[in-house]
Design an enzyme around this catalytic site. Structure first.
Site, PDB file in Angstrom:
ATOM      1  N   LYS A 297       0.827  -1.207   0.000  1.00  0.00           N
ATOM      2  CA  LYS A 297       0.000   0.000   0.000  1.00  0.00           C
ATOM      3  C   LYS A 297       0.863   1.260   0.000  1.00  0.00           C
ATOM      4  O   LYS A 297       2.021   1.249   0.386  1.00  0.00           O
ATOM      5  CB  LYS A 297      -0.992  -0.038   1.155  1.00  0.00           C
ATOM      6  CG  LYS A 297      -2.099  -1.063   0.840  1.00  0.00           C
ATOM      7  CD  LYS A 297      -3.201  -1.134   1.821  1.00  0.00           C
ATOM      8  CE  LYS A 297      -4.259  -2.102   1.259  1.00  0.00           C
ATOM      9  NZ  LYS A 297      -5.189  -2.560   2.269  1.00  0.00           N
ATOM     10  N   ARG A 332      -3.038 -10.341   4.929  1.00  0.00           N
ATOM     11  CA  ARG A 332      -3.362 -10.349   3.492  1.00  0.00           C
ATOM     12  C   ARG A 332      -2.149  -9.824   2.732  1.00  0.00           C
ATOM     13  O   ARG A 332      -1.761  -8.671   2.912  1.00  0.00           O
ATOM     14  CB  ARG A 332      -4.590  -9.471   3.250  1.00  0.00           C
ATOM     15  CG  ARG A 332      -5.121  -9.478   1.827  1.00  0.00           C
ATOM     16  CD  ARG A 332      -6.407  -8.645   1.751  1.00  0.00           C
ATOM     17  NE  ARG A 332      -6.953  -8.639   0.410  1.00  0.00           N
ATOM     18  CZ  ARG A 332      -6.547  -7.827  -0.559  1.00  0.00           C
ATOM     19  NH1 ARG A 332      -5.583  -6.952  -0.340  1.00  0.00           N
ATOM     20  NH2 ARG A 332      -7.105  -7.888  -1.761  1.00  0.00           N
TER      21      ARG A 332
HETATM   22  C1  7PJ Z   1      -7.862  -4.997   1.475  1.00  0.00           C
HETATM   23  C2  7PJ Z   1      -8.876  -5.828   1.040  1.00  0.00           C
HETATM   24  C3  7PJ Z   1      -7.533  -4.964   2.869  1.00  0.00           C
HETATM   25  C4  7PJ Z   1      -9.262  -6.609   3.179  1.00  0.00           C
HETATM   26  C5  7PJ Z   1      -8.091  -4.735  -0.643  1.00  0.00           C
HETATM   27  C6  7PJ Z   1      -5.251  -3.871  -2.108  1.00  0.00           C
HETATM   28  C7  7PJ Z   1      -6.503  -3.084  -2.270  1.00  0.00           C
HETATM   29  N1  7PJ Z   1      -9.567  -6.644   1.875  1.00  0.00           N
HETATM   30  N2  7PJ Z   1      -9.014  -5.665  -0.295  1.00  0.00           N
HETATM   31  N3  7PJ Z   1      -8.270  -5.791   3.664  1.00  0.00           N
HETATM   32  N4  7PJ Z   1      -7.356  -4.331   0.403  1.00  0.00           N
HETATM   33  N5  7PJ Z   1      -9.940  -7.380   4.038  1.00  0.00           N
HETATM   34  O1  7PJ Z   1      -5.149  -5.015  -2.534  1.00  0.00           O
HETATM   35  O2  7PJ Z   1      -4.292  -3.296  -1.584  1.00  0.00           O
HETATM   36  O3  7PJ Z   1      -6.665  -4.248   3.374  1.00  0.00           O
HETATM   37  S1  7PJ Z   1      -7.931  -4.177  -2.280  1.00  0.00           S
END
Ligand code: 7PJ
Length: 355
Positions: A297, A332
């Site tokens: 990010k 994640r």
């Molecule tokens: C996140 C997500 C996050 C959860 C994205 C990216 C943007 N789902 N989906 N947490 N970020 N739960 O892949 O950086 O931080 S999309």
């Protein structure tokens, strides 16, 4: 402070055998059932923007006799049941598979069905316990995706992942996509809108039996980074997630099926993101497993450079360790193999080589 509320941020963390010994001696309390324990906590009292903070030892917390504090402590210390069938006694890696032409960090790389399936299999082999498949980019500034388009991207990929030794998660804000994914074997609904975007999502989540990740975001992806504001980002995100967990439970989603995520990067400045990461342990007061998504990010670039998303990998892994060291159960990540190595070194150094 009429409606003053209590928040606890566990600090003074211990690991492994030391943690178990300190808990047995009454010097520490288990964080989410262990194997991490906390020896003290910041007790934050008040409302966002108007709080006072006091430090307590674990022993003093237990002997306070205050009912609100006791129930908050019970939520923080209780062992979490398995989430979507997965034990949470060590961090679980959620590997990201974006089936989008415009995803901010690996946009266009895995936007065909075949490439996405191959990539998912690689992530599972590298040690991902969960594969998170998304067909709508929610990066800052991105436009919403049409339902048919999202279904076309996501459903064939999820169908192609049957038999993979990983739990499949679908990253969507749409009830119809969640339902179609569940039919093809997905077990987790990862909703960055915490089931607020689509009026049917709460019911769909309750009826499909999917486990759900409720994430905090301020605003919509298109404009969320324009001017994010909070009185107190940590407490406001906590209150929001607590309220959404309550709404989910009311709608028939058992608490054991819910995980929470403060949503790094979603309507947050660099300072907001760092405050949330630093206060990860406070979110155990929600009483559910925590998911942290820092991977690649922009805030990482804000700290120390890293022009393109893939050059933010070392910072991403550092953030993952910061979260894991505070007991976050699910991380994640894009680079599963790299994150796994970073976690393994951290784990071996604090829990011992055998763990
Ligand atoms: C996140 C997500 C996050 C959860 C994205 C990216 C943007 N789902 N989906 N947490 N970020 N739960 O892949 O950086 O931080 S999309």
């Amino acid at each position: 402070m009429a409606s003053a509320k209590l928040y606890l941020r566990p600090i003074g963390l211990l690991y492994g055998a030391t943690a178990a010994e300190a808990v047995a001696e009454g010097l520490a309390l288990p964080l989410a059932g262990g194997p991490i324990a906390f020896t003290a906590a910041e007790l934050i009292e008040g409302v966002p923007g108007n709080t006072r903070m006091r430090l307590f030892t674990a022993h003093a917390l237990v002997s306070s006799g205050e009912a609100d504090l006791a129930s908050l402590l019970a939520r923080i210390t209780a062992k979490r049941p398995p989430f979507a069938g997965m034990a949470l006694d060590r961090p679980v890696l959620m590997g990201i598979v974006n089936v989008t032409p415009d995803s901010f960090s690996d946009g266009g790389l895995f936007d065909t069905k075949e490439a996405a399936i191959v990539h998912a299999a690689e992530l599972a082999t590298a040690g991902a316990g969960i594969i998170d498949v998304g067909g709508e980019s929610t990066r800052p500034g991105s436009d919403a995706v049409d339902e048919t388009e999202e279904l076309d991207r996501v459903v064939p990929v999820i169908a192609g992942l049957a038999g993979l030794p990983a739990i499949i998660s679908v990253d969507t804000r749409k009830a119809s996509v969640a339902r179609a994914a569940a039919k093809k074997g997905a077990k987790i609904l990862n909703d960055v809108s915490a089931l607020t975007h689509d009026p049917h999502s709460l019911r769909e989540a309750a009826e499909t039996g999917l486990a759900v990740v409720l994430m905090h975001a301020q605003g919509e992806p298109k404009t969320m980074q324009d001017n994010p504001r909070y009185e107190d980002v940590v407490l406001e995100v906590f209150d929001y997630l607590e309220a959404r967990i309550g709404v989910g439970v009311q709608a028939g989603i058992e608490r054991s099926r819910i995980a929470a995520d403060p949503g790094l990067g979603f309507g947050k400045t660099l300072a907001h993101n760092l405050a949330l990461l630093a206060h990860t342990s406070l979110f155990h007061g929600l009483g559910v497993p925590l998911l942290i998504g820092a991977s690649r990010k922009r805030f990482i670039q804000g700290v120390s450079g890293g022009e393109g998303p893939s050059s933010r990998e070392p910072g991403s892994q550092a953030a993952a360790i910061v979260a894991a060291a505070q007991g976050a159960q699910i991380l994640r990540v894009h680079d599963v193999a790299g994150s796994r190595q970073a976690l393994a070194v951290w784990r071996a150094s604090v829990f011992g080589i055998e763990n």
